[in-house]
Design a protein around this motif. Structure first.
Motif, PDB file in Angstrom:
ATOM      1  N   TYR A 179      49.552  47.941  51.056  1.00 22.49           N
ATOM      2  CA  TYR A 179      49.037  46.568  50.918  1.00 22.49           C
ATOM      3  C   TYR A 179      47.519  46.559  51.073  1.00 22.49           C
ATOM      4  N   ALA A 180      47.025  47.372  52.004  1.00 20.96           N
ATOM      5  CA  ALA A 180      45.576  47.457  52.210  1.00 20.96           C
ATOM      6  C   ALA A 180      44.887  47.978  50.952  1.00 20.96           C
ATOM      7  N   VAL A 181      45.521  48.927  50.269  1.00 19.49           N
ATOM      8  CA  VAL A 181      44.971  49.451  49.016  1.00 19.49           C
ATOM      9  C   VAL A 181      44.951  48.356  47.953  1.00 19.49           C
ATOM     10  N   ALA A 182      46.056  47.631  47.835  1.00 15.37           N
ATOM     11  CA  ALA A 182      46.158  46.572  46.836  1.00 15.37           C
ATOM     12  C   ALA A 182      45.097  45.496  47.062  1.00 15.37           C
ATOM     13  N   LYS A 183      44.889  45.122  48.327  1.00 17.21           N
ATOM     14  CA  LYS A 183      43.869  44.116  48.645  1.00 17.21           C
ATOM     15  C   LYS A 183      42.479  44.607  48.264  1.00 17.21           C
ATOM     16  N   GLU A 184      42.210  45.880  48.548  1.00 10.83           N
ATOM     17  CA  GLU A 184      40.898  46.431  48.238  1.00 10.83           C
ATOM     18  C   GLU A 184      40.644  46.401  46.735  1.00 10.83           C
ATOM     19  N   ALA A 188      37.588  43.927  43.089  1.00  9.89           N
ATOM     20  CA  ALA A 188      36.939  44.186  41.809  1.00  9.89           C
ATOM     21  C   ALA A 188      36.896  42.915  40.964  1.00  9.89           C
ATOM     22  N   PHE A 189      37.632  41.871  41.388  1.00  4.88           N
ATOM     23  CA  PHE A 189      37.687  40.610  40.651  1.00  4.88           C
ATOM     24  C   PHE A 189      36.949  39.510  41.416  1.00  4.88           C
ATOM     25  N   ALA A 190      36.887  38.345  40.802  1.00  8.53           N
ATOM     26  CA  ALA A 190      36.249  37.191  41.452  1.00  8.53           C
ATOM     27  C   ALA A 190      36.987  35.922  41.054  1.00  8.53           C
ATOM     28  N   GLY A 191      36.776  34.881  41.840  1.00 12.75           N
ATOM     29  CA  GLY A 191      37.351  33.580  41.506  1.00 12.75           C
ATOM     30  C   GLY A 191      38.862  33.581  41.450  1.00 12.75           C
ATOM     31  N   ASP A 192      39.403  32.881  40.425  1.00 12.25           N
ATOM     32  CA  ASP A 192      40.852  32.761  40.278  1.00 12.25           C
ATOM     33  C   ASP A 192      41.517  34.117  40.075  1.00 12.25           C
ATOM     34  N   ALA A 193      40.839  35.010  39.376  1.00 14.33           N
ATOM     35  CA  ALA A 193      41.416  36.329  39.122  1.00 14.33           C
ATOM     36  C   ALA A 193      41.652  37.071  40.440  1.00 14.33           C
ATOM     37  N   LYS A 194      40.686  36.952  41.361  1.00 17.97           N
ATOM     38  CA  LYS A 194      40.836  37.608  42.666  1.00 17.97           C
ATOM     39  C   LYS A 194      41.939  36.934  43.478  1.00 17.97           C
ATOM     40  N   THR A 195      41.981  35.602  43.431  1.00 17.83           N
ATOM     41  CA  THR A 195      43.022  34.865  44.159  1.00 17.83           C
ATOM     42  C   THR A 195      44.408  35.255  43.665  1.00 17.83           C
ATOM     43  N   ASN A 196      44.559  35.316  42.347  1.00 19.22           N
ATOM     44  CA  ASN A 196      45.846  35.703  41.765  1.00 19.22           C
ATOM     45  C   ASN A 196      46.221  37.124  42.152  1.00 19.22           C
ATOM     46  N   CYS A 197      45.213  37.994  42.163  1.00 18.47           N
ATOM     47  CA  CYS A 197      45.452  39.386  42.547  1.00 18.47           C
ATOM     48  C   CYS A 197      45.953  39.475  43.986  1.00 18.47           C
TER      49      CYS A 197
END
Length: 207
Positions: A179-184, A188-197
């Motif tokens: 999970y820590a890897v996935a969060k890291e 690489a994204f920002a905004g909604d893309a990061k939130t969705n990730c």
């Protein structure tokens, strides 16, 4: 990131260590003289391998030194296991391998930068966490089984429960590291893309 396997890479120190330990490899134990000889061989090969790193510079030198140090620690742990076999000794070998793999992988992460490096470090850490979690589960299971073999059927049932609990703990440790890897990676994204990730990562790992 290149995955490092302490058992797979063939280097002069690895070959020398193999020769040093071959006398006792087929037996459960080795004599004190064999032990001292093998220990001296490991120290000599580490000194030689470390000296060879002196011709390098920058991160290449750091990687070389991490590999030499990792090989030495694993070889020492394996020697102790051969000299005085036990469940704890086997566990220490597995931990030494995990630490050696992590140290080398971590140094290799210095070849990149930014989020790529952050992800590389997290992946190296996750691999180490997984290896140590498996080692701990195997150690606990082995000890529980050994104890059960000396007692009653009820104890054997308890041993199975302890083994299941150990495997459950290991799975939890590995899931948290992944999970820590996935969060890291989401950085690489920002905004909604990061939130969705992040939401996807939370859903995938039950957070």
């Amino acid at each position: 990131m290149t995955k490092f396997n302490i058992n797979a890479i063939s280097t002069p120190i690895a070959m020398a260590i193999g020769l040093a330990l071959s006398a006792g490899a087929m037996a459960q134990t080795m004599s004190k003289d064999e032990y001292k000889s093998a220990k001296g061989g490991i120290a000599a090969e580490y000194k030689s391998a470390k000296a060879a790193c002196g011709s390098l510079a920058g991160n290449a030198k750091d990687i070389c030194q991490a590999e030499a140090g990792g090989k030495e620690k694993v070889a020492k742990a394996e020697l102790e296991e051969k000299y005085k076999p036990s469940v704890n000794a086997t566990y220490k070998v597995r931990v030494a391998r995990a630490d050696a793999n992590y140290s080398l992988a971590r140094e290799k992460c210095d070849d990149v930068a930014g989020n790529v490096k952050d992800v590389c470090v997290k992946e190296a850490k996750a691999a180490a966490v997984a290896a140590k979690a498996d080692a701990k589960a195997q150690m606990k299971t082995a000890k529980a089984n050994a104890k059960a073999a000396e007692t009653s059927a009820g104890a054997r049932s308890k041993a199975r429960e302890q083994g299941a609990d150990a495997r459950k703990d290991a799975a939890s440790d590995k899931r948290n590291a992944d999970y820590a890897v996935a969060k890291e990676k989401c950085d690489a994204f920002a905004g909604d893309a990061k939130t969705n990730c992040l939401n996807e990562a939370k859903a995938r790992f039950g957070k």
